[in-house]
Structure formats: structure tokens, C-alpha cells
Enzyme design. Structure first.
Site, short mmCIF file in Angstrom:
data_model
loop_
_atom_site.label_atom_id
_atom_site.label_comp_id
_atom_site.label_asym_id
_atom_site.label_seq_id
_atom_site.Cartn_x
_atom_site.Cartn_y
_atom_site.Cartn_z
N GLU B 322 52.26 29.62 47.45
CA GLU B 322 51.51 28.36 47.41
C GLU B 322 51.69 27.69 46.05
O GLU B 322 51.68 26.46 45.95
CB GLU B 322 50.02 28.59 47.70
CG GLU B 322 49.29 27.34 48.13
CD GLU B 322 47.88 27.61 48.65
OE1 GLU B 322 47.10 28.27 47.94
OE2 GLU B 322 47.55 27.17 49.76
N HIS B 351 59.88 53.78 56.73
CA HIS B 351 60.07 54.09 58.14
C HIS B 351 60.03 52.81 58.97
O HIS B 351 59.80 52.86 60.17
CB HIS B 351 59.01 55.07 58.62
CG HIS B 351 59.14 56.40 57.97
ND1 HIS B 351 59.78 57.46 58.58
CD2 HIS B 351 58.77 56.84 56.75
CE1 HIS B 351 59.77 58.49 57.76
NE2 HIS B 351 59.16 58.15 56.64
N LYS B 455 45.75 19.94 57.08
CA LYS B 455 44.39 19.61 57.52
C LYS B 455 44.36 18.25 58.21
O LYS B 455 43.72 18.07 59.24
CB LYS B 455 43.43 19.56 56.31
CG LYS B 455 42.99 20.91 55.80
CD LYS B 455 41.96 20.72 54.69
CE LYS B 455 41.90 21.98 53.82
NZ LYS B 455 41.02 21.82 52.65
#
Lengths: 529, 529
Positions: B322, B351, B455
Site C-alpha cells: 500500500e 512443503h 470505495k
């Protein structure tokens, strides 16, 4: 592309499966029809390879193994009656065992019922069970699950401290195909010690999930463990969620494993169709290939807009990266293949790294996962006519649109609900897409040579530790790290020896380090007592 | 490079800080002295920029704000006595409040003590507190913490179901600087409703952490909430862990917040030195710049070998991506900057995707995080002379060595323990490295324009939803999605409208969809009642 052309493209490429109530939208990937056409021949081969694999071919040539995870959800496909019988029997064994645990017919020595499951396993023996537990376990499961998925002493201590008062009613699963995975073996030993500390006999609590006749299998049988369940050599760790590895923990938590299998089977059916546009795994795979130019040039960012799917990206990291991240192709050419995968969940990630996705380095493509149903029951309004779920949905759409406007490609997967059926379907979808991709780029998706190499490298370090301590004890006097390395005939490993000493010193293991810590070559090492 | 040259390089570049008992090893990054020399002038500017920032310059020009998170751990540095007073007072307020909650002087209306904390916040208001809780909260904290960090209805329901019987003894933190973050507002409303359903007055349970005079601040005061704590406009969300945002939840869990601050302050001191080799943040930053050619060409993979640091990579994803993921530089040039970050923990990840790191596409550099002390107390032996912790250490070393042998670069950070002091130090280290990197590539690390845009895009979708429902209600008869879009004067948004309808339909919100779901243009939409 203008809005009406885009709407047409959306519909042209939209995949919908009625039985699964599943949508796949690849319209916001920037390929054109010519690209899809040009890929048709490659896909023809991928479909054929997959047919052969499902028919029992040695699809994992390096390990000389069949690859049979698709048979698990449709045992009739298994290439021999014996294999079919094994699959069916194991499923019955899981269900019978689980029913007895839930009813109390199988119970711990000093209590009427088991209350908790502690799963000890790593990699493929943990990531699937963790993803599924987070996604679909009931809020109050009949047995609560806990995981030891590493050889970190503090991590083990933390789990054991939380379980301390319920160890006597805990069922312990030890999961390792080879039975020789060191992290799992260490966890097992530490947990057995915890039982001993409470003067409890561990064997009536322990269950092994392992390959037939592995060391773990033999140990479980000779020590009289509560049970053993089989792992097959034709199921790889990262595709083992729908084998006993995933199904036993799921069933113990009260998850409907028949629904998981049914969802996977339905998706397997859908992804067997030899036509790119009618096959959602082929569409996914086509998109991945396009995005990264068949070389993994773009990262795959997974953005499920549903909290319960948080661990899906971690599950896919293994499935995709361990399968596709290969140095050599099937002809032995050096290709350095792979696709990097990361992600957490939306809209949370919109307040984190989506800033970079939207505006920063365009080194990725996104996969949105949309879940249509917001919740069970009705929602309160947070504004007139608007719910929390409308916000979640709006944030997904807004984010997808914003990425598109900035020329960042995205895929959208849509399901109705997160439930055992759809989770089974999602697993099957990605398993198949990874298989197709491996064919396209001509690699073996079913081995993991680098993991073996990592184990060997660690074993070499531990060997160096043992030998260093012998030399220091014999010497009986301080020496520099370089001297120690020379005495060991391991001058090329001087840095490793220094780090071993530093670690032992920090853990009061009898190693004394004197000198300036900022200058490793100044340090004198000795054994204290 | 042969082993002795490598050992010399290791020592030449090793950074060690005695007070922090902290090591940083960048010797396995492939740069040479000439590269470091060539970067010196750029770093000179970065050091100057950082000095100016710490002195109170407007380091976030787009938002016309100072950037003051470093003052939080050394209030004497704050540029005015008022700011210093604010910091000191807030800290005292946090400690006083926490002591009263722990003692029971502050308690819920019907019980002697609070038992749980429910934190409602997203992004910078969640990732730091989650990382810290996982890393250093006591196993049995005085108050157990839970998070609502999204606007997912199922996710909220799950948390509330688990807390149901303890809602009457739960302290709720609502964390939002602007007070207008929709996800957080939605979570707050849903939780308040849960209190109402239990006929509990929510106000004596609720605490706001928010900007002075924000809507949330006003609401908390007018509704008589239990308390409010300030957020400052000179502290960004992703650097707010050592403000009230992080410190209040930490303190409530019994974490020593003075130690967190002290660790950060010590690291701030170490990273203020204007000499690359003597400054661990500069060394990190130099390594990042080298790896990705100053353009983020390589992903940053974070591999802590300690379970409790699992969430560090998610925390760093936000902090790094960010901050650095920006389209424009400070002169307005289009630069598409950023560095992608992912990772979980070792040896678990060995793994999983480490197969790809070792052998596949070399599009990353790794950061190993090593913790020298294995556990509190002694360890059992899993083999003669070998402990679980030796394995963890050996696996880290083996993995680092294997990456090196395959020409994959890595950094190693070493600390003695994961504790409040070292966690504070790690946060400060990466905050500073990100700040330096931003100077090197000439971007604003302290704004997030893409988040705001996201937004707005979501708000536009919700507006479309409201208007669509109005039109459908007025029409009183089915219409196609295209017709609906046209009536709304939003033909360019036809796909969004389709998705809104599909979502409302799936949630029994009165929208009826008839036709072939596989062919969106065939669908007729209407309102039911």
C-alpha cells in the site's frame, strides 16, 4: 471495448453449470478469440493427457506412479477392481469410525466422549484440512480441531497448553504418507511426551493416516493405536483433501463428506468435456496461460469475498506452485516454470495491497471469488435498503471494474454458498486446471523434487551439528569456527557451522560462544561440561 | 563464489545490534560493492528526506499531512509540545483504562469483569492488532481478542455466534480514523443489533478509536460510550500499530506495550544512522532495490521460521504494497511502482510453494526470519542429541543454502525471541525500510489513492442498486436487464446491473429473475411484492 461489446463478451464467455449453480467469468481477461483458437491444439493434447491419467497411465513418470485423485470421488473410474475396493472400503471405514466417535462407542479410556481432534501433519497433510475446517466446519462442531503443522517448539507448546485440560479427551491424528516426514514425526513425539507427562497412555488416543506398511503404519500397529487409515501412493499430498487425509478430519468435525465428494464429482464431470468453452477448468487454464504468457510472468492473486474462504489462497499456493514450479520439462529441458499465488480475502485486502493491484506494478492477474448468498436468514439494513452483504457485493464489483479500467485482468468465480458441495467442486476445479496447465507447458505436475532436496539439505545440517559437538567435546578447548570447520573436514561449511553454534548457544545446549558477536570470525567455541 | 570468499562476504555485510540482539544478513543478495557505492547518493537523499519527515515536514503532500509514527515511540521528537503532549497523554489514557478493565474497576453493567475484546476495524485497523495478537499475546490472556475485519455477513454471524454467551462481558472496540469506513460502520451496526437482541445496552460496552471530531467520535460521545481514544491525522493506518489502534488491544490482552514502544524506539535509533552498512533498514532497502531493479521486478517472499510470526507477511503486504504500489511519482510521472509481498511460515511452506522458489520461476527474493530461542524451558530429544528446534533451524539453513545454490537471493533477519520488544523492533525496521525505498524511487509512501477510488466505485454500485429497485417498482412488470439499464440511463453499466440483480435474487430481496441463467440477456427481472 465499449460497454455493449463488453456485455456481449461477458455473455459469450460466461460459463454456467446448473447442477453446481456455478459461474465462471473470464471475459475480463484480455485474450481474443484468435488466441483461444491458437491454443486449441495444445488443449487437445491436455484433454488426451488427462484421459490417459484418469485411465491409470503413469502420469507421474519420475516417481513411476499413477495419479488417481479423480477416482476418489468416482470409484467406478478406478482402473482395477482392487483400487475401487480400496477407495470404497476406506470411505466406509471413515464413516463407521466417525459415527462411533460421535456416539461415544469409541471413546477415550477415562471419558465418555472425545471432545477435540489434534491433527499433526504438514504441507498436503495440513493445508487442505485447515482450509476445509475454516470454510465449512460447523460453528460448534462435535469435535473441535487443532493443528500442529510445523516443527516449531513454541508453536507446539502453545497448542499443547491450550489443550492441556482436554488432552485426556483429545483424538490425535498423525498424517504422513511416507511416515518419515521429520516435522510430523517430531510433533508426534512431542505430543506423546505431553500424554506421558499427564500419565496418560497415548495409544488409545492416536490414529495414523499413512501409507500401507510405512514405518508409521508399523509403529501404530505395534503400539496398539486406536486406528490406522490408508494413504495411497497414487494420491499426492497436495491432491489428498478428498482422501482419508481430508475426509477423516472433516467427518470428525461433522462436515458432510459425501457432499464434498459429490461436489467434486460433479465438477470432475464438467471438466472432462473436451471443449475449452464448455469446460471451466480449461477456461481457467487458458486464462492463466494467457496472463503469464505460458511462463508464469504474472502472479495469480486470489480474492475470495467471503471470510470463510480466507485459507483458499494458501491451499492454492501449494496446489499451483508445488505442481507447476518446476525446473525441467518432461523432455529434460530447463524451463523454470511456475505461477506465484497469493491472496487473502476481500474486501479486507482492498484496505491493504489492492492499492498496488489497482495502481502499481501490473505483474498479476486477479481471481475474484463471489458468493451469492450473504448469510442464513435475513439481514438488517445498514442504510435504507442496503445490507452489509450488498456492500460486500458492491465492493467486489467496484474493485473488479476498477482493475479493468486500469488494464488489470481478472477472472470471477461465482458460487451460491460456501458449503461441502461447493468446496468439493472448487477443489476439483483447481486440481483439473493445474493438470491441464502442466500439459500445456509439458511438465510433471505430480512430483516435488525440490522438497526432497530441502529435506536432504536439512539432514546435512543436523549431521554437521552432531559431528561438530563430537569434535568440540574431544578437543576439550575453545576453537574458532574456522578451526572447527577444518577439523571436521568441512571448511566449505564454515558459515553453516557458525549458525549451528549460534543456535545451540542460544538454547543452553552446552555450547559456549566467546568474543564479539558482531564478528563471527572472532568467536571462540567450546563445550560447557 | 567459493566458501571462504562467501564466509568473508557474510562477515563483511553482517549487521548486528547488541541492544536489540538483532542480526541482519544481506550477504546472499547478489549485489557487489560497486552497486552499493553507486546507490550512496540516492541513499543520501533518503536519509535527508527521513530527517525532514521526522522533523515534521509535510511528507505526505497529496493529503497535506505530516508523517509522525516515529514520534509515537519517542515523544521528545514530536515537532511541537502539543503533539508531544497528545502522545504522552494517550499512552497514559490507554494504560489507565486497561488497568481499570483488568482490575474490574471498569466492568460491564451486569458482571464484575470483561472477559473478551471484539475489535471492529479493517486494513490498518486490523492487520497490526491481528499480527501482534498472534505473535505475542499470552496463551491465556486477561481478555481474549476477536476480530470483525470485513463486511461479510457470514463472517460477522460466525464471530457473534461464538461470542453469544459472553456478549454481556465483551468490550467492543470500533476502530476507524475517519469514522466513515463502510465495512467498520456495518460491523458496528450488526454488533449493536446483537446487543439489542439480547436486551443489552451496548453503549457501556463500546469504545471508539477514531479521529477527534469524526462522526464516530461524535456518535460515541452522544451515545455515552465507555470511552474514546484518539487517532491522529499524522499517523497513517498502516503505520498505526504503535498508536492507540495497536496499543489498546495489545494492552487489554496483557501485552507489555512499553516494551513494544521501547523495541521500536531502539530500532528507530539504529535506522537513523546515515550510513548504509550501519543501518539495517538501509541494508534491507538496498537489497529490495537490487532484487527488483528499483521497479519491483521480484516478489518479496517472507518466510518466518516461527509459528507465531505467521501473520507478519500479511502485515507487511499492507505496509509494503500500500505504501509502494503507486502509479505516479512525486513529479507526476507514471511509474507503476510497487513490490509484491507474500509468505506464511517455515518450515511449513517448504512443503508447499518452496518447491517453486527452489526450482521454478526465479521471480522473487526470500526473506528468512530466524528466531534463535526454540522455546521456554528445555526440549525433549527427537533423535539422539537432536531437538524439534534443531530441525527447524536446520530446515531454515538448508533452505537458504538450496536457494543460494540455485541463484535465488535471500535476506536473513535473526532475533533472539518473539517478544514485545522484538516485535516493536521488527515493525519499526520495516516502516523505515519502506520509507527509504519510497525516497529512492521518488514516490509518496503515505497516501493510498486507489483505496479511496475503490470505495467510490462500490458506492456507485450501491447507488445503482437503489435506483434499479425504484425503477423496477415503478414499472411493475418484468423487463430485461438491458431495458432496466436503459431506463436508468446507465446502459454502460448493464453488466453491473445484472450482477446486482443476481445478488438480490439470491438473497430473497424481492427481485425475481426468470429465464436462462446461463444467458443473462434472456433474463427478465421484476419485483415480487
Amino acid at each position: 471495448m465499449d460497454a455493449s461489446a463488453l456485455w456481449q463478451r461477458y455473455q459469450d464467455w460466461l460459463y454456467y453449470h446448473e447442477g453446481l449453480d456455478f459461474y465462471l467469468d473470464v471475459s475480463r481477461m484480455g485474450f481474443d478469440d484468435a488466441f483461444a483458437l491458437a491454443m486449441a491444439a495444445k488443449f487437445e493434447k491436455a484433454f488426451q493427457d488427462m484421459n490417459a491419467l484418469e485411465g491409470g497411465a503413469i502420469a507421474n513418470p519420475d516417481e513411476n506412479r499413477m495419479v488417481g485423485h479423480y477416482w476418489l470421488r468416482d470409484p467406478d473410474l478406478a482402473p482395477t477392481p482392487e483400487l475401487k475396493g480400496d477407495i470404497v472400503d476406506t470411505l466406509v471405514q471413515i464413516e463407521t469410525f466417525t459415527a462411533k466417535v460421535h456416539s461415544g462407542e469409541i471413546h477415550p479410556p477415562a471419558s465418555a466422549k472425545f471432545t477435540d481432534v489434534l491433527s499433526i501433519g504438514i504441507g498436503g497433510s495440513a493445508l487442505g484440512p485447515q482450509f476445509v475446517a475454516e470454510a465449512i466446519s460447523p460453528i460448534f462442531p462435535p469435535l473441535a480441531i487443532h493443528f500442529i503443522d510445523n516443527t516449531d517448539p513454541t508453536g507446539i507448546d502453545r497448542i499443547l497448553a491450550k489443550l492441556k485440560s482436554r488432552l485426556s479427551t483429545t483424538l490425535v491424528l498423525v498424517i504422513s504418507k511416507s511416515g518419515g516426514t521429520p516435522e510430523t514425526r517430531n510433533g508426534m513425539i512431542e505430543v506423546q511426551k505431553a500424554y506421558e507427562c499427564q500419565h496418560l497412555d497415548f495409544a488409545p488416543h492416536f490414529v495414523a493416516i499413512t501409507g500401507k506398511d510405512s514405518n508409521l503404519d508399523k509403529r501404530a500397529k505395534s503400539e496398539g493405536w486406536l486406528g490406522t487409515f490408508p494413504m495411497y501412493d497414487w494420491v499426492g499430498g497436495r491432491t489428498s483433501e478428498l482422501s482419508a487425509v481430508g475426509l477423516l478430519p472433516a467427518a470428525l468435525q461433522g462436515i458432510d463428506i459425501r457432499q464434498m465428494l459429490a461436489g467434486a464429482k460433479a465438477m470432475d464431470g464438467a471438466t472432462r468435456i473436451a471443449d475449452i468453452k464448455k469446460n471451466p477448468a480449461a477456461l481457467l487454464c487458458l486464462s492463466w496461460y494467457f496472463a503469464g504468457n505460458g511462463k508464469g510472468e504474472k502472479d495469480m492473486v486470489i480474492l475470495p469475498y467471503k471470510d470463510s474462504l480466507l485459507l483458499f489462497s494458501r491451499y492454492l499456493q501449494q496446489l499451483v506452485m508445488e505442481s507447476l514450479g518446476k525446473e525441467k520439462d518432461l523432455e529434460g529441458n530447463t524451463v523454470y516454470q511456475g505461477v506465484a499465488v497469493y491472496g487473502n480475502k476481500g474486501s479486507t485486502d482492498q484496505h491493504a495491497y489492492v492499492q498496488q493491484l489497482r495502481e502499481g506494478i501490473p505483474n498479476f492477474f486477479a481471481t475474484f471469488i463471489e458468493v451469492l448468498e450473504d448469510r442464513e436468514g435475513t439481514s438488517t439494513e445498514v442504510e435504507t435498503g442496503v445490507t452489509s452483504g450488498d456492500y460486500l457485493s458492491g465492493l467486489l464489483q467496484g474493485s473488479r471494474q476498477a482493475l479493468y479500467e486500469n488494464q488489470r485482468d481478472s477472472i470471477t468465480v461465482t458460487i451460491r454458498q460456501v458449503n461441502p458441495y461447493t468446496v468439493g467442486a472448487l477443489i476439483a476445479l483447481y486440481e483439473r486446471a493445474v493438470g491441464f496447465y502442466a500439459s500445456l507447458v509439458n511438465i510433471n505436475a505430480y512430483h516435488q523434487p525440490g522438497v526432497e532436496a530441502g529435506k536432504k539439505a536439512a539432514a546435512a545440517i543436523l549431521d554437521l551439528q552432531t559431528r561438530s559437538l563430537l569434535v568440540l567435546r574431544e578437543a576439550g578447548k575453545p576453537m574458532s569456527v574456522s578451526e572447527l570447520a577444518e577439523k571436521l573436514g568441512a571448511s566449505h561449511q564454515v558459515e553453516a557451522i557458525y549458525k549451528i553454534m549460534r543456535h545451540l548457544h542460544a538454547n543452553q545446549r552446552g555450547v559456549v560462544l566467546e568474543g564479539n558477536l558482531a564478528q563471527p570470525s572472532s568467536l571462540m567455541v567450546s563445550i560447557n561440561g
